[in-house]
Design a protein around this motif. Structure first.
Motif, PDB file in Angstrom:
ATOM      1  N   LEU A 364       4.745   1.684   0.638  1.00  0.00           N
ATOM      2  CA  LEU A 364       4.329   1.204  -0.685  1.00  0.00           C
ATOM      3  C   LEU A 364       5.448   1.280  -1.722  1.00  0.00           C
ATOM      4  CD1 LEU A 364       0.903   3.064  -0.788  1.00  0.00           C
ATOM      5  CD2 LEU A 364       1.149   0.579  -0.852  1.00  0.00           C
ATOM      6  N   VAL A 392       1.992  -5.730   0.840  1.00  0.00           N
ATOM      7  CA  VAL A 392       1.097  -4.604   0.550  1.00  0.00           C
ATOM      8  C   VAL A 392      -0.361  -5.022   0.776  1.00  0.00           C
ATOM      9  CG1 VAL A 392       0.278  -2.979  -1.218  1.00  0.00           C
ATOM     10  CG2 VAL A 392       2.710  -3.597  -1.114  1.00  0.00           C
ATOM     11  N   HIS A 397      -3.517  -0.757   3.964  1.00  0.00           N
ATOM     12  CA  HIS A 397      -3.518   0.372   3.025  1.00  0.00           C
ATOM     13  C   HIS A 397      -4.940   0.557   2.505  1.00  0.00           C
ATOM     14  CE1 HIS A 397       0.819   0.754   2.848  1.00  0.00           C
ATOM     15  NE2 HIS A 397       0.950  -0.527   2.566  1.00  0.00           N
ATOM     16  N   ASP A 401      -4.782   2.097  -3.129  1.00  0.00           N
ATOM     17  CA  ASP A 401      -3.354   1.771  -3.116  1.00  0.00           C
ATOM     18  C   ASP A 401      -3.127   0.285  -3.385  1.00  0.00           C
ATOM     19  OD1 ASP A 401      -2.436   4.344  -2.721  1.00  0.00           O
ATOM     20  OD2 ASP A 401      -2.500   4.202  -0.538  1.00  0.00           O
TER      21      ASP A 401
END
Length: 595
Positions: A364, A392, A397, A401
Motif C-alpha cells: 500500500l 490497490v 486489501h 485500506d
C-alpha cells in the motif's frame, strides 16, 4: 523529589497540583483519602504514580461515583470536574451522615454559581477548602495535551449538531487552562480559509477568554503578553496525514495493533500473554517512538545498554562480588528486570509491526506516498493518479485500506467528479457506507469537484528534497511546515491572521532556522526561550505529534507544544467521519452496541 512525572508538560501539571491541591492539605500531618471522578483519575494517572501520592500523604484513592465505606476519622480531598453529577455525588457523601471528617474540594475548572450554592447549602460546615485550580486538560506526553473529548468531533462538524457553540466554548476554556498552567499569555493566530469554518471562531473565543483570565488573575496588575504564540488549526488543513500508513514506531503501532488505553498485549515464547503500558515511564518507548520502523529493531539492544549506562548500572564482567557488592547488585535488580521487560516488549511490538508491514502494508505504501506527495520516489510527477490507485483496488486489501487509498486519490485531485466518485464507491463495495468518503465535505474538504474549484490552488510546501527519507515515507505532515514557518517568522499574515498581536519574540529577532545546527540544551534552556502552542481542532494524529518534538529538537530556542480535542488513529477518524451523517439517535445506538 524526583517523580515519575519528570516529562515536560506532565511535570509542570504535577507541580501545579502539588502547589495547590496538596499544599493546602499538607498543613495537617494526618493521612488523607483522595477522591477522583473519571476525568481527574485520567489526569492524575497521566502525570504521577501512586508512590508520588503516597509521599504527599495520600493513603487511599477512591472513585467518586462508586459506593465507598465511610472513614469518619479521615479527611478527604475531592478533585473533580464541576458537573452536576460530581456535585451530587459529593453532597451524598455528607448527607444524611458524613463519610469523612472534613472535605477539601478542588475543581478542575470554574464551578457554576448554581452548583456552588447547592454545595454550600448542603455541606458548608464540612468543607474546609473549596478552590478552582484550572487544569481541565490531559498532559499526554512531554509536549502533547488533549481535551479528552472525542465527542467534540461530531458536535463541531455534524450538520445536525445541537451543541456546537457550547462545545467550542468548552474547548476554548481548556486551551486557556493550558496557557494558564504554562503561565503563558500568547498571541493568537488562525488559518484563514473559506472552507475552514471553525478555527476563526475558536481563535476569537480563546483570545477573549485569555484576556478575561489575565484581567481577573490573582495578581493586582494586568499580565502582558508572554513570549508565546498560539496557532489554531482546523483538521481539514491536512486530511492526508491521519489517513495514510505512517511507518514511524508509535504512529504505526496505534494504526496496526489494537492498543487500548495505551496498553499493548503481547505473547511470550511460552505462549503466555502479558500487558505492557506504552507511556513516558518506559524510557525505551520514549527513545524509540519517533524512529522509522526500519531502524527500531536494530536500535533496541543498543538503547537498553545506553539506559543502563546512564543509570550507572553497567558492571564489568570481572567484578568481584563481595557482600557489599552483592547488596548493591540486589538493589539494582528491579531496574535491570524492568529494562529486560521493556526490551522484550519492544522486540515483540517491532516484530508484530514488521509482520503487518511485510504481509500487507508494504504494497500500500508506495501508492499512498505517490498519491500524497504527487510524485514517485524518483521525483517524477504523478500524471494519472487513477493508474496509481488501480492496483490497490484490484488487490484483495481489506475495505478500510481501500477506502484510505480512495480518499488519498480524491485529496490529490482536490475532489473528483460525481460520476467517478460513484464508480469508486461501487468498486470498493461501500454503496451503503459511502459516508466514509462523502462526509468529509462537512469538514470543508473537497470531495466532489465543481467548476469554481478549477482555480483552487494547493498550498505550497517546503522544499525537503535535501532531507534523507525512506522511499515509503516521503510525506511530511503539513503541520510541520506550519511549525517551522511560525518559528522562522514566515507565516503570512494574510493566510494566518492575528486574532491578537504576538509579542516581539515573534518579530523574527529570535527566530531560528529549522535547518541550523545547535549545541544541545536542557529543557530549562528551552523554557527560557519562546513557546509555540499548536491546537488542532478535530483531532491530531501521532505523526503530527511527532513533528512537535522534531521542530523543538531542531530549534533549541523554541519549545513546540501540540494539542487537540483528542488523539486520532486512521480507523477512529474514519468512524468519526462516517458517524457525521447519522441522526443523533442512530449514533447513540451505535455507541451502546460497542463492547
Amino acid at each position: 523529589m524526583a517523580t515519575g512525572a519528570d516529562h515536560g508538560l506532565k511535570k509542570i501539571v504535577w507541580q501545579r497540583i502539588k502547589d495547590t491541591l496538596i499544599a493546602d492539605c499538607r498543613k495537617s500531618e494526618v493521612w488523607k483519602i483522595l477522591i477522583l471522578d473519571h476525568f481527574t483519575t485520567r489526569l492524575l494517572s497521566s502525570c504521577c504514580k501512586m508512590s508520588d501520592l503516597m509521599s504527599e500523604g495520600i493513603t487511599i484513592v477512591e472513585d467518586l461515583c462508586k459506593n465507598r465505606e465511610p472513614v469518619p476519622e479521615m479527611k478527604a480531598i475531592y478533585f473533580m470536574t464541576p458537573t452536576a453529577k460530581c456535585v451530587d455525588a459529593f453532597i451524598n457523601d455528607f448527607k444524611p451522615k458524613p463519610k469523612y471528617k472534613a472535605a477539601y474540594v478542588f475543581f478542575t475548572d470554574y464551578c457554576p454559581d448554581g452548583l456552588f450554592d447547592k454545595m454550600k447549602k448542603n455541606c458548608a460546615k464540612h468543607i474546609k477548602v473549596c478552590k478552582e485550580i484550572n487544569i481541565s486538560f490531559l498532559p499526554l506526553e512531554a509536549q502533547v495535551f488533549s481535551c479528552d473529548n472525542a465527542e467534540a468531533f461530531k458536535s463541531i462538524y455534524s450538520p445536525n449538531s445541537q451543541d456546537r457553540d457550547q462545545t467550542l466554548e468548552m474547548i476554548a476554556d481548556q486551551i486557556v487552562a493550558l496557557c494558564a498552567t504554562l503561565d503563558e499569555y500568547p498571541g493568537v493566530r488562525y488559518k484563514k480559509d473559506p472552507n475552514l469554518y471553525y478555527g476563526k471562531k475558536l481563535a476569537e473565543l480563546v483570545d477573549n477568554k485569555l484576556a478575561r483570565h489575565y484581567e481577573l488573575d490573582d495578581n493586582s496588575k494586568k499580565k502582558g503578553k508572554t513570549q508565546a504564540q498560539l496557532l489554531i488549526v482546523d483538521r481539514a488543513l491536512d486530511p492526508v496525514s491521519p489517513i495514510l500508513h505512517e511507518l514511524t514506531y508509535q504512529a504505526m503501532a496505534y494504526d496496526l495493533i489494537p492498543i487500548k488505553d495505551n496498553t499493548y498485549e503481547y505473547k511470550l515464547k511460552d505462549g503466555a500473554k502479558k500487558d505492557a503500558l506504552l507511556n513516558d515511564e518506559d524510557e525505551l518507548w520514549v527513545k524509540l517512538r519517533h524512529m522509522h520502523i526500519a531502524e527500531v529493531t536494530g536500535q533496541i539492544p543498543k538503547l537498553v545498554k545506553e539506559i543502563s549506562a546512564s543509570r550507572g548500572e553497567k558492571k564489568q564482567a570481572d567484578d568481584k562480588i563481595s557482600i557489599g557488592g552483592l547488596s548493591q547488585l540486589m538493589k539494582k535488580m528491579p531496574g535491570f528486570r524492568k529494562q529486560m521487560t521493556q526490551k522484550t516488549v519492544h522486540l515483540c511490538l517491532a516484530e508484530d509491526l514488521m509482520s503487518h508491514y511485510q504481509k500487507n502494508v508494504e504494497k500500500l505504501c508506495k501508492a499512498e506516498q505517490d498519491l500524497a506527495v504527487g510524485a514517485d520516489a524518483e521525483g517524477q510527477k504523478v500524471k494519472d493518479p487513477m493508474r496509481t490507485l488501480l492496483p490497490v483496488l484490484l488487490h484483495p486489501h481489506d475495505t478500510t485500506d481501500k477506502i484510505r487509498a480512495v480518499l488519498l486519490y480524491i485529496f490529490s485531485l482536490n475532489g473528483t467528479t460525481a460520476e467517478n466518485l460513484n464508480k469508486l464507491i461501487q468498486h470498493v463495495k461501500i454503496e451503503d457506507e459511502s459516508g466514509y468518503i462523502l462526509n468529509w465535505k462537512h469538514l470543508g474538504v473537497p470531495i466532489i469537484s465543481t467548476p469554481s474549484m478549477f482555480s483552487f490552488r494547493k498550498q505550497s510546501r517546503r522544499d525537503r528534497s535535501d532531507e534523507e527519507t525512506y522511499k515509503v515515507s516521503r510525506w511530511t505532515p503539513i503541520i510541520k511546515d506550519v511549525m517551522e514557518d511560525a518559528v522562522e517568522n514566515k507565516l503570512e499574515a494574510k493566510d494566518w491572521p492575528y486574532q491578537s498581536e504576538c509579542p516581539s519574540a515573534w518579530n523574527g529577532s529570535r527566530a531560528v532556522s529549522a535547518r541550523q545546527k545547535h549545541k544541545g540544551s536542557s529543557p530549562d534552556d528551552l523554557r527560557s526561550g519562546s513557546r509555540l502552542i499548536v491546537f488542532v481542532l478535530g483531532g491530531v494524529s501521532y505523526s503530527e505529534m511527532r513533528c512537535a518534538y522534531e521542530v523543538t529538537h531542531a530549534n533549541k530556542s523554541c519549545e513546540v507544544i501540540i494539542g487537540s480535542t483528542h488523539i486520532l488513529t486512521p480507523r477512529s477518524l474514519l468512524e468519526d467521519i462516517y458517524n457525521l451523517g447519522k441522526q443523533p439517535m442512530e449514533s447513540f445506538t451505535i455507541e451502546e452496541d460497542k463492547p
